[in-house]
Write an enzyme that holds these catalytic residues in place. Structure first.
Site, short mmCIF file in Angstrom:
data_model
loop_
_atom_site.label_atom_id
_atom_site.label_comp_id
_atom_site.label_asym_id
_atom_site.label_seq_id
_atom_site.Cartn_x
_atom_site.Cartn_y
_atom_site.Cartn_z
N HIS A 56 0.84 -1.19 0.00
CA HIS A 56 0.00 0.00 0.00
C HIS A 56 0.89 1.25 0.00
O HIS A 56 2.10 1.15 0.15
CB HIS A 56 -0.92 0.02 1.23
N ALA A 57 0.25 2.39 -0.18
CA ALA A 57 0.93 3.69 -0.03
C ALA A 57 0.14 4.50 0.98
O ALA A 57 -1.01 4.18 1.29
CB ALA A 57 0.98 4.42 -1.37
#
Ligand code: T46
Length: 139
Positions: A56-57
């Site tokens: 994820h970011a």
């Protein structure tokens, strides 16, 4: 390590005090060691070597990762290219600015990943779908 295409994701040295009488080492993180105020601390451990964490970011969260014990790889992806950084020293940490996709993999036996972060937990700060991340980077 500083990579211009990765928004200054950087491996930083953490000051280490080696005991003159052979009592081992002490590392300390103070307010000037990393460029954000620590709001939360969590750690990953007992991660099977075949497992991946992250994926994820973060829209705004900044993070500093340290291999307190053992080793693991951090894959950083800016939407155009990927780099992999191995963390295996408790006196080094990886600063990950916001807006970078990350995956943690290849955890060694006994690895402990300490994470110091700039914000309280907020699921709305996560981008967990890679397609959504690519759109986020276009904006
Ligand atoms: C990151 C990597 C390195 C909480 O309730 N509070 C927390 O502070 C955190 C970090 C997580 N959680 C809950 C949310 C999920 O139900 O713990 C569960 C596992 O979280 P997640 O799937 O996000 O775990 P990782 O290891 O994939 O990612 C975590 C961090 O979330 C992330 O910011 O960069 O470690």
């Amino acid at each position: 390590m500083k990579h211009p295409d990765f928004s200054n994701a950087t491996v930083l040295s953490i000051p280490k005090i080696s005991d003159p009488d052979g009592r081992g080492n002490l590392s300390v993180i103070e307010k000037d060691t990393i460029p954000f105020v620590i709001k939360r601390v969590y750690y990953l451990y007992d991660v099977p070597s075949t497992s991946t964490r992250g994926g994820h970011a973060h829209k705004t969260l900044q993070q500093f990762l340290i291999a307190l014990s053992g080793s693991f790889d951090v894959v950083l992806d800016n939407g155009k290219e990927r780099i992999s950084i191995t963390l295996n020293r408790p006196d080094r940490g990886l600063l990950i600015p916001n807006g970078i996709w990350r995956e943690l993999e290849n955890f060694s036996s006994g690895a402990v990943c300490l994470s110091l972060v700039s914000a309280e937990y907020d699921e709305n700060d996560y981008i967990r779908e890679y397609e959504e991340y690519l759109n986020f980077k276009k904006d």
